[in-house]
Design an enzyme around this catalytic site. Structure first.
Site, PDB file in Angstrom:
ATOM      1  N   LYS A  35      -5.421  64.278  90.540  1.00 47.57           N
ATOM      2  CA  LYS A  35      -6.848  64.128  90.747  1.00 47.57           C
ATOM      3  C   LYS A  35      -7.158  64.278  92.411  1.00 47.57           C
ATOM      4  CE  LYS A  35      -9.691  61.325  88.323  1.00 47.57           C
ATOM      5  NZ  LYS A  35     -10.169  60.140  87.818  1.00 47.57           N
ATOM      6  N   PHE A 152     -24.599  50.047  89.154  1.00 48.16           N
ATOM      7  CA  PHE A 152     -25.850  50.394  88.139  1.00 48.16           C
ATOM      8  C   PHE A 152     -25.928  51.865  87.693  1.00 48.16           C
ATOM      9  CE2 PHE A 152     -26.549  46.110  89.803  1.00 48.16           C
ATOM     10  CZ  PHE A 152     -26.571  45.270  88.839  1.00 48.16           C
ATOM     11  N   ARG A 154     -26.119  55.522  86.520  1.00 50.67           N
ATOM     12  CA  ARG A 154     -25.801  56.390  85.235  1.00 50.67           C
ATOM     13  C   ARG A 154     -25.183  57.624  85.364  1.00 50.67           C
ATOM     14  NH1 ARG A 154     -31.853  57.052  84.071  1.00 50.67           N
ATOM     15  NH2 ARG A 154     -31.682  57.082  86.480  1.00 50.67           N
ATOM     16  N   GLU A 155     -24.341  57.856  84.624  1.00 49.29           N
ATOM     17  CA  GLU A 155     -23.874  59.358  84.820  1.00 49.29           C
ATOM     18  C   GLU A 155     -24.824  60.416  84.507  1.00 49.29           C
ATOM     19  OE1 GLU A 155     -20.425  59.827  82.017  1.00 49.29           O
ATOM     20  OE2 GLU A 155     -19.486  57.914  82.985  1.00 49.29           O
ATOM     21  N   LEU A 253     -36.555  53.481  75.249  1.00 51.29           N
ATOM     22  CA  LEU A 253     -37.061  53.410  73.962  1.00 51.29           C
ATOM     23  C   LEU A 253     -36.833  54.711  73.262  1.00 51.29           C
ATOM     24  CD1 LEU A 253     -39.984  51.129  74.365  1.00 51.29           C
ATOM     25  CD2 LEU A 253     -38.017  50.827  73.179  1.00 51.29           C
ATOM     26  N   GLY A 260     -23.455  55.396  73.315  1.00 51.03           N
ATOM     27  CA  GLY A 260     -22.004  55.341  73.697  1.00 51.03           C
ATOM     28  C   GLY A 260     -21.796  55.612  75.140  1.00 51.03           C
ATOM     29  N   CYS A 263     -19.744  52.664  79.199  1.00 49.62           N
ATOM     30  CA  CYS A 263     -20.131  51.221  79.632  1.00 49.62           C
ATOM     31  C   CYS A 263     -20.554  50.400  78.570  1.00 49.62           C
ATOM     32  CB  CYS A 263     -21.148  51.465  80.642  1.00 49.62           C
ATOM     33  SG  CYS A 263     -20.469  51.957  82.257  1.00 49.62           S
ATOM     34  N   LYS A 324     -24.030  61.761  75.834  1.00 52.75           N
ATOM     35  CA  LYS A 324     -25.525  62.080  76.421  1.00 52.75           C
ATOM     36  C   LYS A 324     -25.517  63.359  77.055  1.00 52.75           C
ATOM     37  CE  LYS A 324     -25.913  59.781  80.731  1.00 52.75           C
ATOM     38  NZ  LYS A 324     -26.565  58.723  81.769  1.00 52.75           N
ATOM     39  N   ARG A 331     -16.371  59.696  76.262  1.00 55.19           N
ATOM     40  CA  ARG A 331     -15.916  58.187  75.811  1.00 55.19           C
ATOM     41  C   ARG A 331     -16.897  57.430  75.011  1.00 55.19           C
ATOM     42  NH1 ARG A 331     -14.156  55.708  81.676  1.00 55.19           N
ATOM     43  NH2 ARG A 331     -15.531  57.373  82.422  1.00 55.19           N
TER      44      ARG A 331
HETATM   45  P1  NAD Z   1     -12.721  56.161  85.463  1.00 57.09           P
HETATM   46  O1  NAD Z   1     -11.793  55.977  84.365  1.00 57.09           O
HETATM   47  O2  NAD Z   1     -13.547  57.503  85.577  1.00 57.09           O
HETATM   48  O3  NAD Z   1     -12.011  56.194  87.096  1.00 57.09           O
HETATM   49  C1  NAD Z   1     -11.172  55.031  87.370  1.00 57.09           C
HETATM   50  C2  NAD Z   1     -10.097  55.699  88.198  1.00 57.09           C
HETATM   51  O4  NAD Z   1      -8.992  54.446  88.681  1.00 57.09           O
HETATM   52  C3  NAD Z   1      -9.309  56.652  87.589  1.00 57.09           C
HETATM   53  O5  NAD Z   1      -9.116  57.807  88.457  1.00 57.09           O
HETATM   54  C4  NAD Z   1      -7.822  55.986  87.542  1.00 57.09           C
HETATM   55  O6  NAD Z   1      -6.590  56.887  87.778  1.00 57.09           O
HETATM   56  C5  NAD Z   1      -7.958  55.123  88.929  1.00 57.09           C
HETATM   57  N1  NAD Z   1      -6.822  53.857  88.956  1.00 57.09           N
HETATM   58  C6  NAD Z   1      -6.462  53.255  88.024  1.00 57.09           C
HETATM   59  N2  NAD Z   1      -5.634  52.211  88.504  1.00 57.09           N
HETATM   60  C7  NAD Z   1      -5.248  52.313  89.874  1.00 57.09           C
HETATM   61  C8  NAD Z   1      -4.865  51.884  90.699  1.00 57.09           C
HETATM   62  N3  NAD Z   1      -4.232  50.583  90.700  1.00 57.09           N
HETATM   63  N4  NAD Z   1      -4.990  52.147  92.232  1.00 57.09           N
HETATM   64  C9  NAD Z   1      -5.725  53.267  92.229  1.00 57.09           C
HETATM   65  N5  NAD Z   1      -6.409  53.834  91.229  1.00 57.09           N
HETATM   66  C10 NAD Z   1      -6.365  53.331  89.901  1.00 57.09           C
HETATM   67  O7  NAD Z   1     -13.748  54.751  85.489  1.00 57.09           O
HETATM   68  P2  NAD Z   1     -15.351  54.626  85.958  1.00 57.09           P
HETATM   69  O8  NAD Z   1     -15.959  55.415  84.840  1.00 57.09           O
HETATM   70  O9  NAD Z   1     -15.330  55.375  87.195  1.00 57.09           O
HETATM   71  O10 NAD Z   1     -15.466  53.156  85.784  1.00 57.09           O
HETATM   72  C11 NAD Z   1     -14.785  52.341  86.828  1.00 57.09           C
HETATM   73  C12 NAD Z   1     -15.571  51.006  86.755  1.00 57.09           C
HETATM   74  O11 NAD Z   1     -16.954  51.149  87.128  1.00 57.09           O
HETATM   75  C13 NAD Z   1     -15.498  50.314  85.254  1.00 57.09           C
HETATM   76  O12 NAD Z   1     -15.348  48.919  85.492  1.00 57.09           O
HETATM   77  C14 NAD Z   1     -16.718  50.603  84.830  1.00 57.09           C
HETATM   78  O13 NAD Z   1     -17.090  49.862  83.745  1.00 57.09           O
HETATM   79  C15 NAD Z   1     -17.710  50.752  85.925  1.00 57.09           C
HETATM   80  N6  NAD Z   1     -18.774  51.446  85.833  1.00 57.09           N
HETATM   81  C16 NAD Z   1     -18.839  52.624  85.323  1.00 57.09           C
HETATM   82  C17 NAD Z   1     -20.004  53.499  85.654  1.00 57.09           C
HETATM   83  C18 NAD Z   1     -20.052  54.742  84.850  1.00 57.09           C
HETATM   84  O14 NAD Z   1     -21.347  55.405  84.545  1.00 57.09           O
HETATM   85  N7  NAD Z   1     -18.835  55.502  84.577  1.00 57.09           N
HETATM   86  C19 NAD Z   1     -21.097  52.961  85.868  1.00 57.09           C
HETATM   87  C20 NAD Z   1     -21.256  51.613  86.407  1.00 57.09           C
HETATM   88  C21 NAD Z   1     -19.999  51.042  86.319  1.00 57.09           C
HETATM   89  C1  UDX Z   2     -25.048  53.038  81.551  1.00 61.95           C
HETATM   90  C2  UDX Z   2     -26.451  52.204  82.484  1.00 61.95           C
HETATM   91  O1  UDX Z   2     -27.720  52.801  82.055  1.00 61.95           O
HETATM   92  C3  UDX Z   2     -25.911  52.143  83.801  1.00 61.95           C
HETATM   93  O2  UDX Z   2     -26.955  51.324  84.707  1.00 61.95           O
HETATM   94  C4  UDX Z   2     -24.644  51.544  83.794  1.00 61.95           C
HETATM   95  O3  UDX Z   2     -24.122  51.214  85.163  1.00 61.95           O
HETATM   96  C5  UDX Z   2     -23.548  52.350  83.147  1.00 61.95           C
HETATM   97  O4  UDX Z   2     -23.784  52.404  81.795  1.00 61.95           O
HETATM   98  P1  UDX Z   2     -24.663  55.452  81.170  1.00 61.95           P
HETATM   99  O5  UDX Z   2     -23.677  55.140  80.222  1.00 61.95           O
HETATM  100  O6  UDX Z   2     -24.223  56.693  82.347  1.00 61.95           O
HETATM  101  O7  UDX Z   2     -25.282  54.403  81.960  1.00 61.95           O
HETATM  102  O8  UDX Z   2     -25.738  56.130  80.330  1.00 61.95           O
HETATM  103  P2  UDX Z   2     -27.210  55.651  79.858  1.00 61.95           P
HETATM  104  O9  UDX Z   2     -28.243  56.862  80.295  1.00 61.95           O
HETATM  105  O10 UDX Z   2     -27.546  54.401  80.078  1.00 61.95           O
HETATM  106  O11 UDX Z   2     -27.123  56.152  78.217  1.00 61.95           O
HETATM  107  C6  UDX Z   2     -26.216  55.297  77.539  1.00 61.95           C
HETATM  108  C7  UDX Z   2     -26.465  55.604  75.979  1.00 61.95           C
HETATM  109  O12 UDX Z   2     -27.593  55.203  75.665  1.00 61.95           O
HETATM  110  C8  UDX Z   2     -26.146  56.980  75.723  1.00 61.95           C
HETATM  111  O13 UDX Z   2     -25.326  57.227  74.494  1.00 61.95           O
HETATM  112  C9  UDX Z   2     -27.747  57.383  75.402  1.00 61.95           C
HETATM  113  O14 UDX Z   2     -27.789  58.572  74.703  1.00 61.95           O
HETATM  114  C10 UDX Z   2     -28.192  56.322  74.987  1.00 61.95           C
HETATM  115  N1  UDX Z   2     -29.717  56.205  75.014  1.00 61.95           N
HETATM  116  C11 UDX Z   2     -30.096  55.975  76.349  1.00 61.95           C
HETATM  117  C12 UDX Z   2     -30.542  56.173  74.167  1.00 61.95           C
HETATM  118  O15 UDX Z   2     -29.911  56.504  72.879  1.00 61.95           O
HETATM  119  N2  UDX Z   2     -31.782  56.130  74.110  1.00 61.95           N
HETATM  120  C13 UDX Z   2     -32.322  55.846  75.322  1.00 61.95           C
HETATM  121  O16 UDX Z   2     -33.679  55.890  75.307  1.00 61.95           O
HETATM  122  C14 UDX Z   2     -31.500  55.756  76.405  1.00 61.95           C
END
Ligand code: NAD
Ligand code: UDX
Length: 431
Positions: A35, A152, A154-155, A253, A260, A263, A324, A331
Site C-alpha cells: 500500500k 464521522f 462517509r465513504e 430515510l 452495510g 461501520c 452503497k 464490506r
Molecule cells: P481500513 O481497513 O481501510 O484501514 C486500516 C489500515 O490499518 C490498513 O491499511 C492496515 O494495513 C493498517 N494497519 C493495521 N495494523 C496496523 C499497524 N499495527 N500499524 C500500522 N498500520 C496498521 O480501515 P478504515 O475503514 O480506514 O477504518 C479504520 C477505523 O476508522 C475503524 O475503526 C473504523 O471503524 C473507523 N471509521 C471508518 C470509517 C469508514 O468510512 N471506513 C468512517 C469512520 C470511522
Molecule cells: C457511515 C456513517 O454515516 C459515517 O458517519 C461513519 O463515519 C461511517 O459509517 P458509510 O458507512 O460510509 O458511513 O455510509 P453511509 O452513507 O452512512 O451508508 C451506510 C449504509 O446505509 C449503506 O448501506 C447505505 O446504502 C445505507 N443507507 C444510508 C440507506 O439504506 N438509506 C439511507 O437513507 C442512508
C-alpha cells in the site's frame, strides 16, 4: 504541526491528506508495504472522489509523505493518529482491538518526547484507558496524553465530510491536548462553531451511539417500506412527510437493501457487547441488527416473487454490488448475501460496478462485465442495487433487448408511473 497517521486505510488516508491540505506536515504509515509503495508511486488504493488530486498536490508540496517506517515517524511527530481497523471479532462480536493495541506498543517503544495520542479508529468505551495502561502512565507521566477524536466521514463523501464536518468531537479530561487539538482543527471549526469537547469515554460512546442511531433510522424506514408495499402506499411520500418535521429530519430515510459498509454492522454489534459489559440492555439496537439481517431474506423472497419463483437458468444482472454508491468497499454489502443465494438456486448472475471488478465473491459463477451494455443485454431481471449517478437515466429497452425483462429497483431511482407508461415491468421498494 507534525502529524503521524498510523493505518493508511479509508480513514487514515483521507485524514492525513486533509490535514496536509490544511498546511500541516503529515507522515502516513502502514504495515502494508505494498500500500505504501503504491502510494509513493501515486497509485491510490481506494476509490474516493477528489482524493487523488489532493494527494498529488500535497506530496508535491512535501507536506504529505508515505512510509512503512513507523518507529521513526512516531519519533518525528507531535500528534499521532491511530487509524487502524477495529473489525468484529467473529468469536464474540466485540470490536477486535488487536491492531489498536499493536500500535500502542509501537508508540510506547518510540516515546522520545511529549505526544498527543489520538484514537480516530472507532473504539469501545474504556479503550483510551487501556492504551494509557500500555503506555505506562506512571513511568511516562507528562510524556503523552491519550485522547479520543472519532471520525464521522462517509465513504464517497469523505473529503467534504472531513473538511466541512457537522462536528469535531474531542474527548479528554486534560487541558493541554485539548488546546493542541483545537488549534489543529481551527481552520475547519472557525467556519462553524462545532467543536465539542467532552470526556474521553463520552467521546468514544458518541461515535457508537451516532452510528447505531443512523442504523436505526434506516432500519425503521426499511420496515415502514414493508408496510407500504402491503398497504399500497409509496414510501417516498412517507419519507418526505416525516422528514419535514425538523425533529426527525429528512436524511437517512431512504429505504433500500440491508445497510452495510465497514461501520454500521460492526459498530452496532460492538455497542451491544459494550452494553453487556456494563450490564445494560440495548434492546432497540438488538432488534435493529436482527431486522437488518432478516432484510436480505425478505429481498430474496421478493426477487422470487417478482420472477414467479422461476429463476433457474435466468440471467440476473446487478447494477452495482458495493454497499452503497461512491465507494469500492464491499464490506458487509447485501450483494454478498443475495447473489450467492441466487446462484445456488440456479440463476446466472452478471454484474457491472463503476468501481470495477470485485474479488470478494467466492463463487466464480458470478460474472463481471466492464460496461452496462454487456451486463444488461438479454437479461431477465435487472437489479439496481446501488444508487450511482450513471444508473439514473438509462434507456432500459434499448439496453436489454429482451421483451420480457423485469426491473427490481432496490434504491427507488425511477418513477413507477413512467415505467408503466413505457410498458416496463418495474418493482421498487416500499411502493
Ligand atoms: P481500513 O481497513 O481501510 O484501514 C486500516 C489500515 O490499518 C490498513 O491499511 C492496515 O494495513 C493498517 N494497519 C493495521 N495494523 C496496523 C499497524 N499495527 N500499524 C500500522 N498500520 C496498521 O480501515 P478504515 O475503514 O480506514 O477504518 C479504520 C477505523 O476508522 C475503524 O475503526 C473504523 O471503524 C473507523 N471509521 C471508518 C470509517 C469508514 O468510512 N471506513 C468512517 C469512520 C470511522
Ligand atoms: C457511515 C456513517 O454515516 C459515517 O458517519 C461513519 O463515519 C461511517 O459509517 P458509510 O458507512 O460510509 O458511513 O455510509 P453511509 O452513507 O452512512 O451508508 C451506510 C449504509 O446505509 C449503506 O448501506 C447505505 O446504502 C445505507 N443507507 C444510508 C440507506 O439504506 N438509506 C439511507 O437513507 C442512508
Amino acid at each position: 504541526m507534525k502529524i503521524c497517521i498510523i493505518g493508511t486505510g479509508y480513514v487514515g488516508l483521507v485524514s492525513g491528506t486533509c490535514f496536509a491540505e490544511l498546511g500541516n506536515n503529515v507522515i502516513c504509515t502502514d504495515v502494508n508495504k505494498k500500500k505504501i509503495n503504491d502510494l509513493n508511486e501515486a497509485k491510490i488504493p481506494i476509490y474516493e472522489p477528489g482524493i487523488e488530486e489532493l494527494i498529488k498536490r500535497n506530496t508535491h508540496q512535501k507536506r504529505l509523505k508515505f512510509t512503512s517506517d513507523i518507529a521513526s515517524s512516531i519519533k518525528k511527530s507531535d500528534i499521532i493518529f491511530i487509524c487502524v481497523g477495529t473489525p468484529t471479532n467473529k468469536k464474540n462480536n466485540k470490536a477486535n482491538l488487536k491492531y489498536v493495541f499493536d500500535v500502542a506498543h509501537s508508540i510506547k517503544d518510540n516515546l522520545n518526547k511529549y505526544k498527543v495520542i489520538v484514537t480516530k479508529s472507532t473504539v469501545p468505551v474504556t479503550t483510551g484507558d487501556r492504551i494509557e495502561k500500555i503506555l505506562n502512565i506512571k513511568k511516562n507521566k507528562n510524556k503523552f496524553d491519550v485522547i479520543s477524536n472519532p471520525e464521522f466521514l462517509r465513504e464517497g463523501e469523505a473529503i467534504r465530510d472531513f473538511l466541512y464536518p457537522d462536528r469535531v468531537v474531542i474527548g479528554t479530561n486534560a487541558n493541554k491536548p485539548n488546546k493542541i487539538m483545537k488549534n489543529l482543527y481551527l481552520p475547519i471549526i472557525k467556519k462553524k462553531n462545532r467543536y465539542f469537547h467532552t470526556s474521553r469515554r463520552a467521546s468514544e460512546l458518541i461515535k457508537y451511539a451516532s452510528n447505531a442511531f443512523l442504523a436505526t433510522k434506516i432500519t425503521y424506514i426499511n420496515e415502514i417500506s414493508n408496510l407500504c408495499e402491503k398497504a399500497n402506499i409509496d414510501v417516498k411520500d412517507i419519507s418526505i412527510g416525516m422528514g419535514l418535521d425538523e425533529r426527525i429530519g429528512d436524511r437517512f430515510l431512504r429505504p433500500g437493501p440491508s445497510y452495510g459498509g465497514s461501520c454500521f454492522p460492526k459498530d452496532t454489534r460492538a455497542l451491544l457487547t459494550t452494553a453487556k459489559k456494563f450490564r445494560t440492555n440495548l434492546s432497540i439496537v438488538k432488534s435493529v441488527i436482527k431486522s437488518n439481517e432478516y432484510r436480505n431474506n425478505l429481498l430474496l423472497s421478493r426477487i422470487y416473487q417478482i420472477m414467479s419463483k422461476n429463476i433457474k437458468n435466468k440471467k440476473i444482472t446487478f447494477l452495482g454490488v458495493t454497499f452503497k454508491a461512491g465507494t469500492d468497499d464491499m464490506r458487509e454489502s447485501s450483494s454478498l448475501k443475495i447473489i450467492p443465494s441466487l446462484i445456488n438456486k440456479g440463476a446466472n448472475v452478471f454484474y457491472y460496478d463503476p468501481s470495477g471488478p470485485k474479488k470478494d465473491f467466492k463463487n466464480n459463477k458470478i460474472k463481471y462485465c466492464s460496461n452496462i451494455k454487456d451486463a444488461c443485454i438479454n437479461t431477465d431481471l435487472l437489479i439496481i442495487h446501488t444508487e450511482w449517478n450513471e444508473f439514473k437515466q438509462l434507456n432500459f429497452k434499448s439496453l436489454v433487448k429482451n421483451k420480457k425483462f423485469k426491473i427490481f429497483d432496490m434504491r427507488n431511482l425511477y418513477s413507477p408511473v413512467k415505467m408503466k407508461k413505457n410498458n416496463i415491468r418495474y418493482f421498487g421498494v416500499g411502493r
